[in-house]
Design an enzyme around this catalytic site. Sequence first.
Site, PDB file in Angstrom:
ATOM      1  N   MET A  14      65.697  43.654  97.789  1.00 40.62           N
ATOM      2  CA  MET A  14      65.226  42.414  97.183  1.00 40.62           C
ATOM      3  C   MET A  14      66.318  41.356  97.085  1.00 40.62           C
ATOM      4  O   MET A  14      66.079  40.172  97.342  1.00 40.62           O
ATOM      5  CB  MET A  14      64.666  42.709  95.793  1.00 40.62           C
ATOM      6  N   ASP A  33      77.650  42.623  95.177  1.00 38.72           N
ATOM      7  CA  ASP A  33      77.327  44.030  94.979  1.00 38.72           C
ATOM      8  C   ASP A  33      78.638  44.791  94.822  1.00 38.72           C
ATOM      9  O   ASP A  33      79.716  44.229  95.009  1.00 38.72           O
ATOM     10  CB  ASP A  33      76.490  44.594  96.135  1.00 38.72           C
ATOM     11  N   VAL A  98      69.564  44.612  90.263  1.00 35.43           N
ATOM     12  CA  VAL A  98      70.129  45.959  90.398  1.00 35.43           C
ATOM     13  C   VAL A  98      69.056  46.989  90.053  1.00 35.43           C
ATOM     14  O   VAL A  98      67.967  46.630  89.600  1.00 35.43           O
ATOM     15  CB  VAL A  98      71.380  46.123  89.503  1.00 35.43           C
ATOM     16  N   GLU A 100      66.521  49.736  88.403  1.00 34.43           N
ATOM     17  CA  GLU A 100      65.764  49.629  87.151  1.00 34.43           C
ATOM     18  C   GLU A 100      66.183  50.694  86.131  1.00 34.43           C
ATOM     19  O   GLU A 100      65.376  51.538  85.732  1.00 34.43           O
ATOM     20  CB  GLU A 100      64.263  49.746  87.442  1.00 34.43           C
ATOM     21  N   LYS A 105      71.677  47.729  83.875  1.00 31.05           N
ATOM     22  CA  LYS A 105      71.409  46.333  83.494  1.00 31.05           C
ATOM     23  C   LYS A 105      72.404  45.890  82.416  1.00 31.05           C
ATOM     24  O   LYS A 105      72.957  44.782  82.485  1.00 31.05           O
ATOM     25  CB  LYS A 105      69.991  46.187  82.960  1.00 31.05           C
ATOM     26  N   SER A 127      61.038  44.496  86.892  1.00 29.49           N
ATOM     27  CA  SER A 127      59.575  44.504  86.991  1.00 29.49           C
ATOM     28  C   SER A 127      58.922  45.031  85.725  1.00 29.49           C
ATOM     29  O   SER A 127      57.697  45.028  85.624  1.00 29.49           O
ATOM     30  CB  SER A 127      59.134  45.361  88.185  1.00 29.49           C
ATOM     31  N   HIS A 148      61.033  37.409  87.751  1.00 31.51           N
ATOM     32  CA  HIS A 148      60.565  38.528  88.566  1.00 31.51           C
ATOM     33  C   HIS A 148      59.894  38.062  89.855  1.00 31.51           C
ATOM     34  O   HIS A 148      58.813  37.485  89.842  1.00 31.51           O
ATOM     35  CB  HIS A 148      59.580  39.380  87.745  1.00 31.51           C
ATOM     36  N   ASN A 198      51.894  43.035  87.289  1.00 29.32           N
ATOM     37  CA  ASN A 198      51.811  44.484  87.429  1.00 29.32           C
ATOM     38  C   ASN A 198      50.656  45.084  86.634  1.00 29.32           C
ATOM     39  O   ASN A 198      50.118  46.126  87.007  1.00 29.32           O
ATOM     40  CB  ASN A 198      53.128  45.146  87.023  1.00 29.32           C
TER      41      ASN A 198
END
Length: 290
Positions: A14, A33, A98, A100, A105, A127, A148, A198
Amino acid sequence: MFVFKAAVVGAGVMGGEIAQVIASADVPVQLKDVDRKFVDAGLAKAREVTQRQVAKLVEKGKISQEQADAQLEHTLGLITGTTSYDGFGDVDFVIEAVPEKMEIKHQVFADLDAATPGHAILASNTSGLSITEIGEITNRPDKVVGFHFFWPASYMRLVEIIEGDDTLPETAQAAATFAQQIRKVPVRAAECPGFVVNRILVSTASEIWRYQDETGASFEEIDKVVQEQTQMPMGPFRVADMSGLDTTVKVARDLHDAYGDRFYVHRAMEELVEQGNLGAKSGKGFYEHS
């Protein structure tokens, strides 16, 4: 607030596309990263997406090949790959993309809190994780917001703007304005399990997952039928592969825990995750990925 420079942390499936979306809107962006190989993969994804976009414009006769080549280099020139936070001292908006896991986080947001100027908005592409909890690790929870994207970020127009308990209205509005700046359509929502999309998407997918588990029907055939009947770019099993099966399973479990049996967790998907087959990010899921 107008965003003059942005950053993306996490150059995975993503993150590379998110950086490309930002650069294609003529906004300089840092793509970070922890390892150079991930950064290079994210830059390669950005190049691939941009090449595809300009090739379509050439095919339609809207630009020449020479203009396409110049546009490609201009867009990619706005993306700076990095493994450090050295270039984050003047960013206005950061998007974290990064894995989930709350502990990851928290580490990223603590680092961003120290590396970015005080006015910068810190956004998460999560998400389903709590924006309130993510923001608690920082000294600016009022400037933390959910941002998101949906896969593929270069194609899907919608971005969810999620407000945690501490998110200021001005922060949410600035995030919505930035979404429009990068040519996306923002939808704002308060924090809740599944946010907006979602809850709708997994509710629908649950019926398909349940049917496949109960009948053993071919997931390739189901994807083909759903794609043809709904004119979606891809069917639900390929969408899960591209989103990451580990992420999809986690979201499904969270929604089942929050809302009960109307949300279903696909057993075969759980088995694939247990085997380490996470979809596009690992090279294999329901489908093989190069």
